[in-house]
Design an enzyme around this catalytic site. Sequence first.
Site, PDB file in Angstrom:
ATOM      1  N   HIS A 488       0.821  -1.119  -0.093  1.00 38.60           N
ATOM      2  CA  HIS A 488       0.091  -0.120   0.162  1.00 38.60           C
ATOM      3  C   HIS A 488       0.862   1.242   0.064  1.00 38.60           C
ATOM      4  CE1 HIS A 488      -3.501   2.535   1.977  1.00 38.60           C
ATOM      5  NE2 HIS A 488      -3.431   2.816   0.880  1.00 38.60           N
ATOM      6  N   HIS A 493       1.668   4.879  -2.993  1.00 36.91           N
ATOM      7  CA  HIS A 493       1.883   6.160  -2.316  1.00 36.91           C
ATOM      8  C   HIS A 493       3.251   6.773  -2.705  1.00 36.91           C
ATOM      9  CE1 HIS A 493      -1.928   7.123  -0.015  1.00 36.91           C
ATOM     10  NE2 HIS A 493      -2.001   5.798  -0.254  1.00 36.91           N
ATOM     11  N   HIS A 677      -3.828   0.696  -6.569  1.00 39.31           N
ATOM     12  CA  HIS A 677      -4.356   1.446  -5.317  1.00 39.31           C
ATOM     13  C   HIS A 677      -5.724   1.097  -4.853  1.00 39.31           C
ATOM     14  CE1 HIS A 677      -5.511   4.636  -2.772  1.00 39.31           C
ATOM     15  NE2 HIS A 677      -4.377   4.461  -2.110  1.00 39.31           N
ATOM     16  N   ASN A 681      -6.228  -0.680  -0.934  1.00 38.12           N
ATOM     17  CA  ASN A 681      -6.963   0.439  -0.024  1.00 38.12           C
ATOM     18  C   ASN A 681      -8.375  -0.041   0.192  1.00 38.12           C
ATOM     19  OD1 ASN A 681      -6.562   2.977   1.306  1.00 38.12           O
ATOM     20  ND2 ASN A 681      -8.499   3.354   0.112  1.00 38.12           N
ATOM     21  N   ILE A 829      -6.521   8.946  -1.003  1.00 34.06           N
ATOM     22  CA  ILE A 829      -6.936   8.463   0.060  1.00 34.06           C
ATOM     23  C   ILE A 829      -5.685   7.938   0.874  1.00 34.06           C
ATOM     24  CG2 ILE A 829      -8.363   6.777  -0.175  1.00 34.06           C
ATOM     25  CD1 ILE A 829      -8.637   9.130   2.869  1.00 34.06           C
TER      26      ILE A 829
END
Length: 829
Positions: A488, A493, A677, A681, A829
Site C-alpha cells: 500500500h 503512495h 491502489h 486500499n 486517500i
Amino acid sequence: MEEHQRSSSSAKPFSKINGKVVIISEGQSAPGNSLLLRICSCTEDTPAESGEGKFSEEAYLRNGESNNFHGMKTTTYKVKFQVKPDFGIPGALVIKSQHKQKLFLQSATLEIINQNIHFNCNSWIYPFKNTNADRIFFSNTSYLPNQTPSGLRGLRRRELEQLRGNSTGERKEWDRIYDYDCYNDLGNPDKGREHARPVLGGYLYPYPRRVRTGRPRSNQDPLTESRPEKGKLDIYVPSDEQLSPKKLSELISNAVQATVHFLIPQTVQKGSRSFSSFEETSSIFSGKRSQVVEKWVKETLKKMVPDKLYKEVIHASKKTPLKLPLPQIIAENQLAWLDDQEFGRQTLAGINPTHIKRLKDFPPKSKSGVSSSITISHIEHSLDGVPFQEARGTMVILDHHDYLMPFLSIINRKGACVYASRTILYSRSDGTLKPLAIELSLPGCSCGKQQINRVFVPASEGTEAALWQLAKAHVAANDTVYHQLISHWLKTHAVVEPFIIATRRQLSEMHPIHRLLDPHFKDTMHINALARSILINSGGILEKILFSGEISMELSSKLYKEWRFDEQALPADLLKRGLVHSDPNSPTGVELLFDYPYAVDGLDVWTAIKTWVTDFCSIFYKDDDSVEADSELKAWWREIRTVGHGDKSNSPWYEMTTCSNLVQILTILIWITSGLHAVVNFGQYAYAGYPLNRPGLCQKFIPEEGTFEFAEFLKDPDQYYLKMLPEKFEMSIGVALAEVLSRHTSDELYLGQRPSEWTANEEVQQKFEKFNEELQKIEKKIKARNRNPELKNRQGPAKIPYNLLYPGTSNIGSKEGITGKGIPNSISI
C-alpha cells in the site's frame, strides 16, 4: 491635434472578446476590481525577440451570479477583453491578484465568434504581494513542445521555471514550487532519542523522493528536518496539490467519527486491555457506548494525533456517533474468517493479493540457500489423495521469510512476538487454494544456535487445530505489515510522488502527457503529507498498530531495494510471480493458471487502460522520431530516473525512445494510481475491520509443550488466542484507520470519468468515450463472475463479492462511504 489623435485611434480600433470566470467561494469577499486579467494570443507579437504573444488590455470581473455547486458557493463573473483586430486566437490567461485573500478559480471560458475557448483552471489564486508572480493558465488545447504556437512559447518556458524554483528557502502556503527532498522529516529527535529515525533516501536507506518543504533542521540532528508545531496538519504541499476544503473537512470528520466509535464502546473498561471472547470482539460495532473516555485512552491517543484532531475527538465523544456497518468478513458468517478456504482465498482476492507466488523449489529455500523445514510428510495427507508430484505443479507460497529475518531480533526485543513465515498452499480441482503447511521461524542466538523453525499443518479438531489457528494469526500479522508498508504505502503512495513532482517541473500544463496524467495525481501529495504527519512518523499510528514499530519505514526502505518500475506492469508482475503462462496470442501476453480474481479483473482493467493510452498517444506521436524529438518528455523521464527515483537509477528502466515504450510507461503509472491502489486500499474495512482476521501484531509466541504457556493455552485456547492479539486500544485504532481509508469521498472521480471540457481535441474525446464504454463492459463481466457459483474464489465462505476492481464509471459522487466499489482515478486517500 485632437483630430489627428482621433483618426489614429480609429485607424487601430479595438475588438472585444467576452468571457466568463467561475470562482468557488469560501466566505471571501467578492474580488471586484482586485483581479486583473489579460489574455495572450497564440500569435507572436515580436518574432525577433522573446516569443511572447500579443496581450489584451487588462480586464476586471463584474456582474457576478452565484449558485451552489456540489455544496460549495460558486460565482460566475462576466469579463470583457479589449484586443486589436489582428490579435488572433487566445491561448493563455494571465491573472494578477490584488485581492486580500486567496481565491479558487474553477474555470474560465472565452467566447469567440464560432467557438468557445475553455480554461480548466482548478487552482488557487494567491495575492501578488505573496507570490510576486502572475498566474498563467493555458487553454485546453494541447501542444508538444516543438508544436507550441509561437506566441505561447515564452509563457510555456516561464511557467515551468516558476514551478521549479531554486531549491532554497522554506516553502509557504502560497508557493507553487516543486522540488525534491529525502524523507528526513519522519523522526523528531528534539522530542527525545527514542523519536530519532533514519533519513530515507540515499545509499544507506534508498527511497523515493518527496516534495521539498524547506523547514529548518532540528536542533539535535542536522540531517533531520524539524517537525511542524504540534497539532498542525498543514505541512507544505504546492497549492494546486492541496485537498479541497470540502474534502479535507470530510476526511477529518470521518476520522473523528471512526475514532470515537471504536475508542469508547462499552467494552472499554479501565484495566481491561484484551477481549474475553470472540463474541465480545463483535460488540465494538454495536454502537453501544460509554459517556466516559477512560484516562488511559485519552493519554495514549493524545500522544498519537495532532492537538486539533485530538480535541475534536474528545468533543465528539460527548455525542452519539453513527453506527457503522459490520465488516463484510463477519457480516454473513461470524466464523468464516476461521475457515482454511477463506484464508487461502484472501491471498488471491483479499487486500494483499499481490504477494503470493508460485512455489519453485520444494522445500522452499532462503536467498542464502538454507532450506525450509517443511517436508513431504508434512503435506501429503492434506493433498486430497492427489500424488505429491501431481500436486507439486500447482503449489504456491506466501513468503514472509527472507526480508523479515534480519529484523526479528530488534522487533522482538521491543515486546512484540513475531516470526518470519512461509505458507505453502495448493490449487485444488475446484480452483480454491488449500493451505498445506505453515513454517514459523526465529533467528538463532548469538551463541551460534541455528535458526529455529516450527512447522504447523491443518487439523480439524483438538489441540492441533487450535495451534493451527495460532499459526494462521501469525501469518496474517506478517501479511498485514507487508500490506500496509509495502503493497500500500511504498508501491503506490511513495513511488508515485516523484512522478508527480517531475510532471509539474518538466511537462508544461499544455503538454498532452501532462493532461493525460493530471487526474491520476489528484490529492496524492497532500495525502502523503498527512501520512508523514500522522501515520508513518515516529510515534505515529502505524508504529503503534504494526509489529514493525519504530523500524517500519526502515523495513520499507529495504523492500524498495527490490522494486523495479518495469515489473509494476500487471502482466510482468504475474509472470515474475509465476502465476501465469506467457501467451503471445493473448491481448495481455499472458494466460492465467487458475481462478485468481485480482488477476482476472486486473488484466481486463489493464488492457482497457493500455488501449486508451495507445489511442491517446497515437494522436500526438505519429512515430518513434516524434517521441525522440519531445524535449520536455525526455527531461521528465530523465529526472524521474536520476532524481525522483535516483537511488534506483542503476536498475532497469524503459528507454524513452519509442511510442511502445511511452505507452508502457504511462500504462504502468496509470495502473498504479488507479487499479492497484484501489485493490490494496478500499477493501481494508471489509477484511481488516475485524482485527481477528488481520491482526497487525502478536503479543505471544506459539507455546511449546512442557511450558507454563502451553498449560495456559490448553486450559482455554480461545482466550490464549485473544491474549496473543493486540490490546483493545491498538485494535480499535487499527479498525478506525481501516474505516477511514476505505471510504470513498463525495467528490471522487473514477476511472473513465473526467471533468467536462478537459480537452478541446474531439478525437481525444472520442477515444476517451471508447475507454469508458470498455470499462462499462468490464463492470458487466465482474458482476457475471461474482454470480458464477463455479468461481469459488469470487466470494468464498465469507460471501464477499470481489468488487475491488469494479470500475464504477457512472453516478459521480454516489459512492460516498464504505462501498468496496469503484476505481478512483488517483491515490486520493
